[in-house]
Write a protein that holds these residues in place. Structure first.
Motif, PDB file in Angstrom:
ATOM      1  N   LEU A 170      31.886  58.715 -13.019  1.00 29.94           N
ATOM      2  CA  LEU A 170      32.369  58.558 -14.390  1.00 29.94           C
ATOM      3  C   LEU A 170      32.974  59.857 -14.907  1.00 29.94           C
ATOM      4  O   LEU A 170      32.566  60.959 -14.534  1.00 29.94           O
ATOM      5  N   ASP A 171      33.943  59.712 -15.797  1.00 31.97           N
ATOM      6  CA  ASP A 171      34.490  60.838 -16.568  1.00 31.97           C
ATOM      7  C   ASP A 171      34.808  60.305 -17.958  1.00 31.97           C
ATOM      8  O   ASP A 171      35.706  59.483 -18.120  1.00 31.97           O
ATOM      9  N   LEU A 172      34.052  60.761 -18.948  1.00 32.80           N
ATOM     10  CA  LEU A 172      34.255  60.314 -20.329  1.00 32.80           C
ATOM     11  C   LEU A 172      34.854  61.429 -21.188  1.00 32.80           C
ATOM     12  O   LEU A 172      34.650  61.467 -22.398  1.00 32.80           O
ATOM     13  N   SER A 173      35.615  62.318 -20.554  1.00 40.70           N
ATOM     14  CA  SER A 173      36.197  63.434 -21.291  1.00 40.70           C
ATOM     15  C   SER A 173      37.153  62.982 -22.381  1.00 40.70           C
ATOM     16  O   SER A 173      37.336  63.677 -23.385  1.00 40.70           O
ATOM     17  N   ALA A 174      37.789  61.812 -22.197  1.00 41.29           N
ATOM     18  CA  ALA A 174      38.730  61.307 -23.202  1.00 41.29           C
ATOM     19  C   ALA A 174      38.019  60.600 -24.345  1.00 41.29           C
ATOM     20  O   ALA A 174      38.682  60.058 -25.224  1.00 41.29           O
ATOM     21  N   ILE A 175      36.694  60.625 -24.328  1.00 37.18           N
ATOM     22  CA  ILE A 175      35.923  59.876 -25.311  1.00 37.18           C
ATOM     23  C   ILE A 175      34.897  60.751 -26.021  1.00 37.18           C
ATOM     24  O   ILE A 175      34.621  60.576 -27.210  1.00 37.18           O
ATOM     25  N   ALA A 176      34.332  61.709 -25.301  1.00 35.50           N
ATOM     26  CA  ALA A 176      33.153  62.427 -25.795  1.00 35.50           C
ATOM     27  C   ALA A 176      33.404  63.150 -27.112  1.00 35.50           C
ATOM     28  O   ALA A 176      32.555  63.122 -28.021  1.00 35.50           O
ATOM     29  N   LYS A 177      34.553  63.816 -27.240  1.00 36.93           N
ATOM     30  CA  LYS A 177      34.800  64.554 -28.484  1.00 36.93           C
ATOM     31  C   LYS A 177      34.894  63.614 -29.679  1.00 36.93           C
ATOM     32  O   LYS A 177      34.326  63.890 -30.743  1.00 36.93           O
ATOM     33  N   GLY A 178      35.623  62.510 -29.514  1.00 46.73           N
ATOM     34  CA  GLY A 178      35.737  61.561 -30.613  1.00 46.73           C
ATOM     35  C   GLY A 178      34.396  60.977 -30.998  1.00 46.73           C
ATOM     36  O   GLY A 178      34.085  60.822 -32.188  1.00 46.73           O
ATOM     37  N   TYR A 179      33.572  60.658 -29.998  1.00 48.40           N
ATOM     38  CA  TYR A 179      32.241  60.129 -30.272  1.00 48.40           C
ATOM     39  C   TYR A 179      31.405  61.171 -31.010  1.00 48.40           C
ATOM     40  O   TYR A 179      30.692  60.845 -31.970  1.00 48.40           O
ATOM     41  N   ALA A 180      31.491  62.434 -30.586  1.00 46.69           N
ATOM     42  CA  ALA A 180      30.732  63.490 -31.246  1.00 46.69           C
ATOM     43  C   ALA A 180      31.163  63.669 -32.698  1.00 46.69           C
ATOM     44  O   ALA A 180      30.329  63.906 -33.579  1.00 46.69           O
TER      45      ALA A 180
END
Length: 342
Positions: A170-180
């Motif tokens: 998995l790579d959620l780099s395109a999601i983690a900042k927005g979720y944070a």
């Protein structure tokens, strides 16, 4: 980046904005900042009935540290990395990972794979992951081998656990900042902060107005043409009840043998970085998680397929398309309805 003095200015104002109370004069604007996820975070908050700034900082840092501990592609002890190292079978993980991955899988299905959270091996192969930069790009054989491995459609999720088909990364780099950003904004609301602006590495969410009754205005960075100079309009957004996220290649990219720029965004369908046809895609959404994911998906789709796909879904998006050395801006109807040229 400051807007060019000669650039025309476009204002983007939220439609049907929720009511916002004027902060009392005695409540100062508290500004906090730090480092997280390989970038910066900053918060501006007006909290007449909220906790002291030190308590706010501790709460924010705690949230960001937990997001890293669960979702980070770069932290070896994270739940995500532990899942990536696991052999075939069910892997018990934090519910946060289940929730974020579920959102990514819904978008993967809706975009026919333009979003694929199971892209970790491809990201690493192109030098954008934890192993670091590469000296030689992967060849066709290596790319096809990676594309033939497990993908998003092989993932199954149950409460508190995720199926690992074997070898999936998995790579959620395109999601983690927005979720944070969403998590920090929710924390501020819970603490009685009546007006705030949250920024994590350029992904932002705002709520409320300031003492002068103005919203939190945010200037988008101008897109760069192939001459590496900023072009296009200046865009100033009133972030009240809105989030904004941008995906672009102005800072992280590869240069191909023909001199063309390739984004750090990898197309999960081809296994290759997206070309330089789009300088940037900006998305406005109520949730920063969705804005973050959609900006990446529309970048992958490109300037031809991206706008009609976004139009059909009522997505507020701005495409900065390179044309020669300049930039042509494409606004979806949902965003154009909010725009005013000055």
């Amino acid at each position: 980046m400051l807007l060019s003095p000669s650039a025309p200015l476009r204002l983007i104002l939220p439609a049907d904005a929720p009511a916002a109370a004027l902060p009392p004069a005695h409540a100062p604007v508290v500004r906090l900042s730090g480092a997280t996820m390989g970038t910066y975070w900053s918060v501006a908050a007006i909290a007449p009935k909220g906790p002291e700034p030190l308590a706010l900082r501790r709460g924010i840092v705690g949230i960001l540290d937990r997001v890293i501990a669960v979702l980070s592609h770069w932290e070896p002890a994270s739940d995500l990395c532990r899942y990536n190292r696991s052999s075939r079978g069910w892997v018990t993980v934090d519910p946060m990972l289940c929730a974020v991955l579920s959102a990514a899988l819904r978008l993967a299905a809706d975009s026919d794979g333009a979003c694929d959270p199971a892209i970790g091996a491809l990201v690493d192969a192109w030098g954008f992951g934890p192993p670091g930069p590469i000296t030689t790009a992967p060849d066709d054989r290596q790319i096809q081998a990676l594309l033939s491995g497990p993908r998003w459609s092989d993932i199954r999720i149950e409460p508190g656990r995720i199926w690992q088909p074997g070898g999936l990364r998995l790579d959620l780099s395109a999601i983690a900042k927005g979720y944070a950003v969403d998590r920090v904004a929710r924390f501020l609301d819970e603490q009685g902060v009546m007006s705030h602006l949250v920024d994590i590495g350029g992904e932002l969410k705002g709520w409320g107005i300031k003492h002068d009754a103005t919203p939190w205005w945010v200037d988008l960075e101008q897109a760069t043409g192939r001459d590496d100079r900023p072009h296009g309009s200046g865009n100033r957004i009133a972030l009240h009840g809105l989030s904004v996220a941008t995906s672009g290649d102005s800072r992280r990219f590869l240069t191909g043998p023909d001199g063309r720029r390739f984004s750090h965004t990898v197309d999960p369908r081809t296994g290759r970085p997206v070309p330089d046809d789009l300088a940037a895609v900006t998305v406005l959404h109520r949730d920063c998680l969705m804005a973050d994911m959609l900006a990446t998906v529309l970048t992958v789709m490109g300037p031809d397929a991206g706008p009609p796909w976004a139009n059909r879904r009522g997505i507020m998006a701005l495409f900065a398309k390179r044309q020669g050395n300049g930039i042509v801006e494409i606004l979806t109807p949902a965003l154009a309805a909010l725009a005013e040229d000055t």
